[in-house]
Write a protein that holds these residues in place. Structure first.
Motif: not given
Length: 475
Positions: A330, A360, A385, A387, A405, A407
């Motif tokens: 985060r 992210v 990933w 996000a 954000s 992720a």
């Protein structure tokens, strides 16, 4: 102009010019006694005297500026603040005195502080490059911050605390907690077993969303919490009430350096138990696999938010029933990492400045939308990933929201199990975006987003100054 006492600066100027007080007084058309009083800070340095100094010696009056003093004070406060165990605390009055009367000493201290900070960053960067977050002997000599010790403790356990997970799953069954409606069973357990009553408290911009008064047995939860957030706060309080000795045992056995680190570990363990209680292991893993790890659908089924689901997915590492080994992170808009958990080998940057090509950060440009990305690290490993931004409103009109954000990532070999890989060509080596852990440790010389060279390199600027190319320093 307010009274400005800068006798030491004036005395230093005189000594630099090799002048006696009498000679300087004569040059400035002042009496020797008056000049002596200025140098002893018994009289202020006035504007007319400053103008004479400028006219006679050509000295920039900014040398005696309050702005320069203010900058020194700000720098010294940063350099000398927050250094527990490193000597007696330095008061603001002492810092002001140093900046006003001994600016050269102040600048030297700031230079030493900057050098120390750069040296620690270089050690962190080198440790990250060679895959060791704690670093070698030189880095280990620097005492890590308490929260970093706690992060390392969870990382060493692969972000899975079996004792708490098993206990939480057993208790969730005993208390008949229903997915999506856990707060009802949690409130019942708090009341029947511990005599705890739930009450509301006005939600403020700062402060804990949960406050427990053991004297009255009242647990106050902030107004505005979602049902899943309320359930999590109740579960956290139950962790302290039901699992207190176990939390303390785990914290004491973590090999942490001090009481603050153990206290933070105890809180982290309580939060872990709360997540495991609201999202019981077997049931949650079964749902995750059936829904192909669709975070939104899991959130709807269990009545919790995006971040809570991501965090719980990163803990599913029970040896006999493993989920996908995820990495969880985060960050805020400035790139500050406030949470990072890894169930496997991925190492997050500890020195800031993570890669701007990472999704992210792209998530901030598409708030509320899940942004998937196939990414490849410099070592050749590829990852999937996902996000998304999450926001929290702490108050009413005019109160700034908290936006992060969040992720979740995994090795590309696990990507087919995730719904977010749909439509991606996982076999094409050209599809993943090349990213790194940050410019200070990334070896990608041709990256269009490179801000500065990696540790141990310097810059070669072309004749048009339109680009730079890192090259090794001659040794």
């Amino acid at each position: 102009m307010r009274k400005t006492f800068m006798g030491v600066r004036l005395r230093r100027l005189r000594e630099e010019r090799g002048m006696t007080q009498v000679a300087l007084a004569r040059a400035l058309d002042l009496s020797a006694s008056y000049l002596n009083q200025i140098e002893q800070n018994q009289r202020p340095l006035t504007v007319p005297v400053l103008l004479k100094i400028n006219a006679v010696f050509g000295v920039d009056v900014q040398r005696f500026s309050d702005d320069d003093e203010a900058r020194l004070i700000a720098g010294l406060r940063e350099a000398l603040a927050g250094r527990p165990g490193e000597g007696e605390a330095v008061s603001l009055a002492e810092i002001r005195e140093l900046a006003a009367n001994m600016p050269a000493v102040a600048r030297t201290l700031l230079a030493l502080h900057q050098g120390r900070r750069e040296a620690l960053e270089r050690l962190d960067a080198l440790a990250a490059r060679y895959g060791d977050e704690r670093g070698g002997p030189a880095l280990s000599a620097a005492q890590p911050m308490a929260y970093e010790e706690v992060r390392d403790f969870f990382f060493a356990r692969h972000n899975h605390i079996a004792e708490l997970d098993e206990a939480a799953e057993r208790l969730a069954a005993q208390w008949a907690l229903e997915p999506g409606r856990a707060q009802e069973g949690l409130a019942r357990r708090l009341a029947e077993a511990h005599g705890v009553r739930i009450a509301a408290q006005p939600r403020q911009s700062e402060g804990s969303p949960r406050q427990y008064d053991p004297a009255t047995g009242v647990l106050r939860l902030a107004d505005g919490l979602e049902p899943g957030q309320r359930a999590f706060q109740m579960a956290t309080q139950l962790a302290f009430l039901e699992m207190g000795p176990e939390l303390q045992r785990l914290a004491d056995g973590a090999g942490l350096s001090g009481g603050q680190a153990r206290a933070l570990a105890r809180i982290g363990l309580a939060n872990y138990f709360a997540g495991a209680l609201v999202l019981p292991y077997t049931e949650f893993l079964r749902a995750a696999e059936a829904l192909r790890y669709d975070i939104d659908l899991l959130g709807h089924r269990f009545g919790v938010g995006f971040e809570t689901v991501c965090h719980r997915l990163s803990t599913l590492q029970r040896p006999e029933a493993r989920g996908v080994p995820f990495f969880f992170i985060r960050v805020d808009r400035a790139g500050n990492i406030s949470k990072r958990q890894s169930a496997t080998h991925f190492h997050f940057s500890k020195i800031g400045g993570t890669c701007p090509l990472w999704n992210v950060y792209e998530a901030f440009a598409q708030p509320g939308r899940i942004v998937p990305q196939l990414a490849r690290m410099p070592d050749g490993r590829a990852y999937l990933w996902v996000a998304r931004t999450v926001s929290r409103s702490a108050g009413g009109w005019g109160t700034p929201d908290k936006t992060f954000s969040v992720a979740l990532g995994c090795d590309v070999r696990h990507a087919p199990q995730l719904v977010y890989s749909k439509g991606m060509d996982l076999a094409d080596p050209e599809v993943p975006v090349p990213i790194g852990m940050g410019c200070k440790v990334c070896e990608r010389e041709a990256c269009p987003q490179r801000a500065f060279p990696p540790i141990g390199r310097t810059l070669d600027v072309d004749e048009n100054h339109s680009r730079f190319t890192p090259y090794p320093v001659a040794r």
